[in-house]
Design a protein around this motif. Structure first.
Motif, PDB file in Angstrom:
ATOM      1  N   THR A 212       0.825  -1.215   0.000  1.00 22.61           N
ATOM      2  CA  THR A 212       0.000   0.000   0.000  1.00 22.61           C
ATOM      3  C   THR A 212       0.856   1.261   0.000  1.00 22.61           C
ATOM      4  N   LEU A 213       2.172   1.130   0.122  1.00 25.65           N
ATOM      5  CA  LEU A 213       3.064   2.286   0.159  1.00 25.65           C
ATOM      6  C   LEU A 213       3.389   2.737  -1.258  1.00 25.65           C
ATOM      7  N   PRO A 214       3.656   4.022  -1.453  1.00 29.24           N
ATOM      8  CA  PRO A 214       4.040   4.496  -2.785  1.00 29.24           C
ATOM      9  C   PRO A 214       5.394   3.929  -3.186  1.00 29.24           C
ATOM     10  N   GLY A 215       5.546   3.647  -4.459  1.00 31.87           N
ATOM     11  CA  GLY A 215       6.810   3.111  -4.949  1.00 31.87           C
ATOM     12  C   GLY A 215       6.960   1.621  -4.797  1.00 31.87           C
ATOM     13  N   VAL A 216       6.029   0.972  -4.074  1.00 33.92           N
ATOM     14  CA  VAL A 216       6.080  -0.487  -3.871  1.00 33.92           C
ATOM     15  C   VAL A 216       4.947  -1.099  -4.677  1.00 33.92           C
ATOM     16  N   ASN A 217       5.288  -2.024  -5.568  1.00 26.42           N
ATOM     17  CA  ASN A 217       4.285  -2.562  -6.486  1.00 26.42           C
ATOM     18  C   ASN A 217       4.253  -4.083  -6.460  1.00 26.42           C
ATOM     19  N   SER A 218       3.023  -4.603  -6.614  1.00 29.86           N
ATOM     20  CA  SER A 218       2.819  -6.041  -6.783  1.00 29.86           C
ATOM     21  C   SER A 218       1.433  -6.237  -7.369  1.00 29.86           C
ATOM     22  N   ASN A 219       1.310  -7.130  -8.317  1.00 32.83           N
ATOM     23  CA  ASN A 219      -0.001  -7.438  -8.891  1.00 32.83           C
ATOM     24  C   ASN A 219      -0.343  -8.907  -8.691  1.00 32.83           C
ATOM     25  N   ASN A 220       0.086  -9.446  -7.535  1.00 33.76           N
ATOM     26  CA  ASN A 220      -0.130 -10.857  -7.237  1.00 33.76           C
ATOM     27  C   ASN A 220      -0.429 -10.998  -5.755  1.00 33.76           C
ATOM     28  N   GLU A 221      -1.713 -11.148  -5.415  1.00 36.39           N
ATOM     29  CA  GLU A 221      -2.094 -11.229  -4.010  1.00 36.39           C
ATOM     30  C   GLU A 221      -1.687 -12.539  -3.349  1.00 36.39           C
ATOM     31  N   LEU A 222      -1.318 -13.557  -4.144  1.00 36.56           N
ATOM     32  CA  LEU A 222      -0.882 -14.821  -3.574  1.00 36.56           C
ATOM     33  C   LEU A 222       0.607 -14.824  -3.246  1.00 36.56           C
TER      34      LEU A 222
ATOM     35  N   THR B 146     -11.756 -20.795 -19.395  1.00 38.96           N
ATOM     36  CA  THR B 146     -11.538 -19.351 -19.320  1.00 38.96           C
ATOM     37  C   THR B 146     -12.183 -18.701 -20.524  1.00 38.96           C
ATOM     38  N   ASN B 147     -13.133 -17.809 -20.271  1.00 43.24           N
ATOM     39  CA  ASN B 147     -13.784 -17.068 -21.350  1.00 43.24           C
ATOM     40  C   ASN B 147     -13.020 -15.782 -21.619  1.00 43.24           C
ATOM     41  N   PHE B 148     -12.871 -15.435 -22.878  1.00 44.75           N
ATOM     42  CA  PHE B 148     -12.171 -14.209 -23.256  1.00 44.75           C
ATOM     43  C   PHE B 148     -12.726 -13.751 -24.594  1.00 44.75           C
ATOM     44  N   GLY B 149     -12.094 -12.768 -25.181  1.00 43.90           N
ATOM     45  CA  GLY B 149     -12.571 -12.234 -26.452  1.00 43.90           C
ATOM     46  C   GLY B 149     -13.425 -10.996 -26.257  1.00 43.90           C
ATOM     47  N   THR B 150     -14.316 -10.718 -27.218  1.00 43.50           N
ATOM     48  CA  THR B 150     -15.168  -9.530 -27.191  1.00 43.50           C
ATOM     49  C   THR B 150     -16.636  -9.941 -27.156  1.00 43.50           C
ATOM     50  N   LEU B 151     -17.518  -8.938 -26.990  1.00 46.32           N
ATOM     51  CA  LEU B 151     -18.957  -9.227 -27.016  1.00 46.32           C
ATOM     52  C   LEU B 151     -19.390  -9.771 -28.364  1.00 46.32           C
ATOM     53  N   ASP B 152     -18.769  -9.269 -29.429  1.00 47.95           N
ATOM     54  CA  ASP B 152     -19.122  -9.729 -30.767  1.00 47.95           C
ATOM     55  C   ASP B 152     -18.505 -11.087 -31.095  1.00 47.95           C
ATOM     56  N   ASN B 153     -17.394 -11.361 -30.468  1.00 42.83           N
ATOM     57  CA  ASN B 153     -16.699 -12.615 -30.782  1.00 42.83           C
ATOM     58  C   ASN B 153     -16.199 -13.269 -29.488  1.00 42.83           C
ATOM     59  N   PRO B 154     -17.124 -13.762 -28.655  1.00 43.39           N
ATOM     60  CA  PRO B 154     -16.710 -14.401 -27.408  1.00 43.39           C
ATOM     61  C   PRO B 154     -16.057 -15.752 -27.684  1.00 43.39           C
ATOM     62  N   MET B 155     -14.986 -16.030 -26.947  1.00 38.56           N
ATOM     63  CA  MET B 155     -14.277 -17.288 -27.123  1.00 38.56           C
ATOM     64  C   MET B 155     -13.990 -17.888 -25.757  1.00 38.56           C
TER      65      MET B 155
ATOM     66  N   ALA C  54      -5.348 -10.400 -13.909  1.00 37.15           N
ATOM     67  CA  ALA C  54      -4.532 -11.430 -14.567  1.00 37.15           C
ATOM     68  C   ALA C  54      -3.069 -11.226 -14.206  1.00 37.15           C
ATOM     69  N   ILE C  55      -2.379 -12.333 -13.951  1.00 36.86           N
ATOM     70  CA  ILE C  55      -0.958 -12.271 -13.610  1.00 36.86           C
ATOM     71  C   ILE C  55      -0.079 -12.592 -14.818  1.00 36.86           C
TER      72      ILE C  55
ATOM     73  N   TYR D  29      -6.281 -15.677 -14.612  1.00 33.86           N
ATOM     74  CA  TYR D  29      -6.856 -14.784 -13.608  1.00 33.86           C
ATOM     75  C   TYR D  29      -6.444 -15.200 -12.199  1.00 33.86           C
ATOM     76  N   MET D  30      -6.374 -14.185 -11.335  1.00 31.75           N
ATOM     77  CA  MET D  30      -6.089 -14.427  -9.926  1.00 31.75           C
ATOM     78  C   MET D  30      -7.381 -14.769  -9.191  1.00 31.75           C
ATOM     79  N   THR D  31      -7.391 -14.613  -7.887  1.00 26.24           N
ATOM     80  CA  THR D  31      -8.515 -15.059  -7.071  1.00 26.24           C
ATOM     81  C   THR D  31      -9.741 -14.167  -7.249  1.00 26.24           C
TER      82      THR D  31
END
Length: 821
Positions: free
Chosen positions: A145-155, A321-330, A787-788, A807-809
């Protein structure tokens, strides 16, 4: 419960707070005029009392956040008093000389943060660490939560600081450097951080421009101190994610004190919320102890030990895992066979001895041994279908894959073993002379590494084997014509390394407090040296040495506003650890040089009152210029180095943090960080580094219900813009770069205090509890899909390659019980 209702509950609880009583400690040695210890000195403060022992040592608990008077009396000596002001959980050393002809009077306003404020160190209260919710609750959870400290993985407990990576952060416990396992490649394999938050007394963190007494890393320092028990006590925590128990004990003569913690964690609750359906049987457990012995008034000994066993057994079953767009869901559908069995056993022991030669000179000896035994075994066979999803609402097959664009299989195999033994011996000295302080230290480290890497991957699509794109092979235009070239694994790494690394390092630094006119100023200057050599079979290595000068200057003008300006920096080096010597093929490159970084940090620290309550605004502007850069890729938390020094880089940014009592009696904060970091490899031009996290917002907030102060709320919120990543590991970043989506996460916790120090309990079985709380935690409150990495699926028939996010949790609920005896 719907998301909207959860949001309403959250805002309903976000009002007001009531301060709870907190204590601090004062300890020291009482001497007579001949510098001999005095026993049976009575020490009294507001009804609390203690008595000095035969060595003159005393220890007393005093109220925090208020000015109090401590009284010293003896049957044959004059009374002495001192007025002090301490922060919660702070420990202050006060050595007193008593005599028979003069009464001592004095006032000491002690706030340890004042000194750390000058050094640019952030101090975090242990109670905040223990209360704030998070999927991986603990010190690292708060750091994010501090500035300058980064992580995108809660696990994961790993974090990146100001453009650095996970391997560039120093961690100390009781001045002893600690290490993390080598082979871990996924956050869900980590289990437990080394630091046991139940044992912590003090946490200091520096994000750059730190002093020469701290070691040879490029990014940050996390300096943790475990507490010394003053009486028997125990704390207990139990939740759906595991539990912990910590016990404090003190001998009758108060010479011995022991604090021991046992922890167990099970991440099944979190992992089972992901897309992949699994049989998951983890076992993460450790025991940790800190033993202190006061041999005399001048000599102290301590032992820190840790045994950790992390078993990770993972059997994936299926995934959609679903991905893609509304017009072309995959969607990607995978059915698995096989399993993964990983094991990480670590053993750590350290002895520390502190000898006070006199009131001005202190010597310290530290010896430590770290041994890790790690194995990573897996055979996982995956059969996948890549297809179009039926998006017609009302259709009987709505959400199902009704047309397969491609099919294929993938087989991953690994038999990786690592045995590492790291031995350290260190001598440190501190000498105070008038307004000056000199510090020095010398250290020897021996690292013995035995490593075997065997891992490969085979991929086919519609029955056709896919060869690695980085290997030049005969033309492959399957399925239109048959392929006559050799069939080789898509990825294949095989290596065996037996290496020894000998290191000698040392530092010397000078600090001084002075005045310029009516302004207070502080100086610090120092230098570090580091020499190392890599040994091993069939290795030709040369001895290398680095010299790292560093300095700090701070000034506090005599203004009405309480401001401190600080300029710090220097030349920082990071001699390569074993992981940085091993290239992508697993081969050790012994002559990799130390990465170099020039730090310049300009900061302003402004303390003020708002709403009649204390606040602080800290702003830091920084720039780092890096040379001899060893480039790397990050996949989840696994870092793979190129083991070359053919790049240069820079990092620049601004960090801002506002903290204070937004609610009376508590500490909360808001943080903002801007970062830009780029690298230039082999003069091909500057591109974003893997840790180029441009914007970061963090919020840590504490509150209570106005009419029910025993119900409290804790909120932990983080927003990071997307990192460069998710591209195939073999991809040339100069030809293809991908950014992951923004990372957004909010964790909230509610706790109900059932028993505290002011509660009157009649039932006998509850009388033994000093505190008892029950809580509810909601992880990922808004159910954001973060997503990680990406899984890359190739389809020979269509000649396309698809990036499917991992995707993560999702939103997860946890119940927790805390008790203190």
């Amino acid at each position: 419960m719907s998301t909207n209702r959860l949001i309403l509950v959250f805002f309903f609880f976000c009002v007001g707070f009531v301060a709870t009583a907190q204590n601090a400690r004062i300890n020291g040695i009482v001497l007579d005029a001949n510098n001999q210890p005095i026993d049976n000195v009575n020490v009294v403060c507001l009804g609390n009392s203690a008595q000095s022992n035969a060595n003159g040592f005393f220890e007393l608990s005093v109220p925090a956040n208020r000015k109090v008077v401590v009284i010293f009396t003896h049957i044959s000596l004059k009374k002495s008093t001192v007025s002090i002001f301490l922060k919660p959980n702070e420990e202050y050393e006060f050595n007193l000389v008593m005599n028979d002809y003069q009464e001592q009077m004095g006032e000491v306003i002690v706030v340890s943060k004042n000194k750390k404020r000058i050094q640019g160190i952030t101090t975090i209260e242990p109670e905040v660490i223990r209360k704030i919710p998070g999927a991986n609750a603990g010190i690292e959870n708060i750091l994010k939560t501090l500035p300058g400290v980064n992580s995108n993985n809660e696990l994961s407990t790993q974090y990146a600081v100001r453009g650095g990576n996970y391997d560039e952060n120093l961690v100390y416990v009781n001045e002893i450097e600690v290490y993390r396992p080598f082979l871990i490649r996924s956050g869900q394999q980590e289990g437990l951080s080394f630091t046991n938050t139940d044992l912590v007394q003090n946490v200091d963190f520096s994000a750059g421009g730190f002093q020469a007494k701290f070691g040879d890393k490029l990014s940050s320092v996390l300096d943790i101190t475990y507490r010394k028990p003053t009486k028997f006590g125990a704390t207990l925590e139990a939740s759906l994610l595991g539990g912990s128990l910590a016990v404090d004990a003190v001998s009758k003569n108060r010479k011995w004190s022991v604090i021991t913690g046992v922890r167990y964690r099970d991440n099944s609750l979190l992992v089972k919320s992901q897309d992949t359906q699994t049989n998951f049987t983890p076992s993460f457990a450790d025991i940790q102890t800190n033993i202190n012995y006061q041999a005399s008034s001048k000599w102290q000994w301590s032992f820190l030990g840790n045994i950790s066993q992390n078993k990770y057994q993972y059997q994936p079953l299926s995934r959609q895992t679903n991905f893609g767009t509304l017009d072309n869901p995959m969607a990607l559908l995978i059915y698995y066979e096989g399993q993964e069995k990983d094991k990480y056993d670590t053993y750590f022991g350290a002895v520390k001895s502190t000898f006070k030669v006199n009131n001005n000179f202190t010597l310290k000896f530290i010896g430590s041994v770290f041994h890790t035994l790690e194995q990573e075994y897996f055979d996982i066979f995956a059969q996948y279908r890549l297809g179009e999803v039926d998006a017609n609402i009302g259709s009987e097959t709505y959400g199902d894959v009704n047309f397969a664009r491609g099919i294929g299989t993938q087989l991953n195999h690994a038999r990786n073993d690592l045995d590492a033994l790291i031995v350290n011996t260190e001598v440190k000295g501190i000498y105070d002379w008038k307004e000056n302080q000199l510090e020095w230290g010398v250290k020897y480290t021996r690292e013995s590494i035995r490593d075997r890497v065997v891992e490969w991957e085979v991929i086919d699509s519609a029955g056709f084997s896919i060869n690695p794109p980085i290997v030049i092979l005969p033309k492959n235009d399957q399925p239109y014509s048959s392929y006559t070239g050799p069939l080789v694994p898509y990825q294949n790494v095989r290596a065996t390394n037996f290496n020894t690394i000998n290191r000698f390092s040392g530092y010397a630094q000078w600090s001084r407090k002075d005045r310029i006119g009516s302004s207070e100023v502080w100086y610090n200057a120092g230098v570090r040296l580091h020499n190392w050599e890599v040994l091993g079979d069939n290795i030709v290595s040369k001895s290398q040495i680095t010299i790292s000068p560093r300095a700090q200057f701070a000034i506090k003008p005599n203004w009405e506003k309480d401001m401190v300006f600080r300029l710090s920096g220097g030349m920082y080096h990071q001699p390569p650890f074993y992981r940085e010597l091993r290239d992508a093929s697993g081969v050790v490159q012994p002559n990799v040089k130390a990465q170099q970084s020039v730090h310049i940090v300009l900061s302003n620290d402004y303390s003020f009152k708002m709403w009649n309550r204390p606040f602080k605004l800290v702003s830091e502007l920084y720039y780092k210029s890096l040379t001899d850069v060893n480039t790397y890729t990050i996949d989840n938390v696994r870092i793979r180095y190129a083991a070359t020094n053919n790049a240069k880089a820079y990092a620049q940014g601004l960090d801002v943090r506002l903290n204070g009592e937004f609610v009376p009696g508590t500490e909360s904060w808001l943080s903002f960080g801007y970062l830009k970091t780029e690298e230039n490899s082999a003069d091909r031009g500057f591109i974003a580094r893997p840790t180029d996290q441009r914007l970061k917002f963090g919020l840590l907030f504490q509150d209570f219900m106005p009419n029910i102060p025993s119900v409290k709320l804790y909120l932990n919120l983080v927003y990071n813009t997307g990192l460069p990543g998710g591209s195939p590991s073999y991809a040339d970043p100069y030809l293809y770069q991908n950014r992951l989506k923004d990372y957004r996460r909010a964790d909230v916790g509610f706790s109900k205090v059932l028993i505290n120090n002011s509660t009157n309990i009649d039932r006998s079985w509850l009388k033994s509890f000093k505190e008892l709380e029950i809580g509810l935690e909601i992880f990922n409150l808004f159910n954001n899909q973060n997503a990680i990495t990406n899984t890359w699926v190739r389809d020979v028939y269509s000649k396309n390659q698809y990036a499917i996010p991992n995707y993560m949790t999702t939103r997860v609920f946890n119940v927790k019980l805390n008790a203190k005896l």
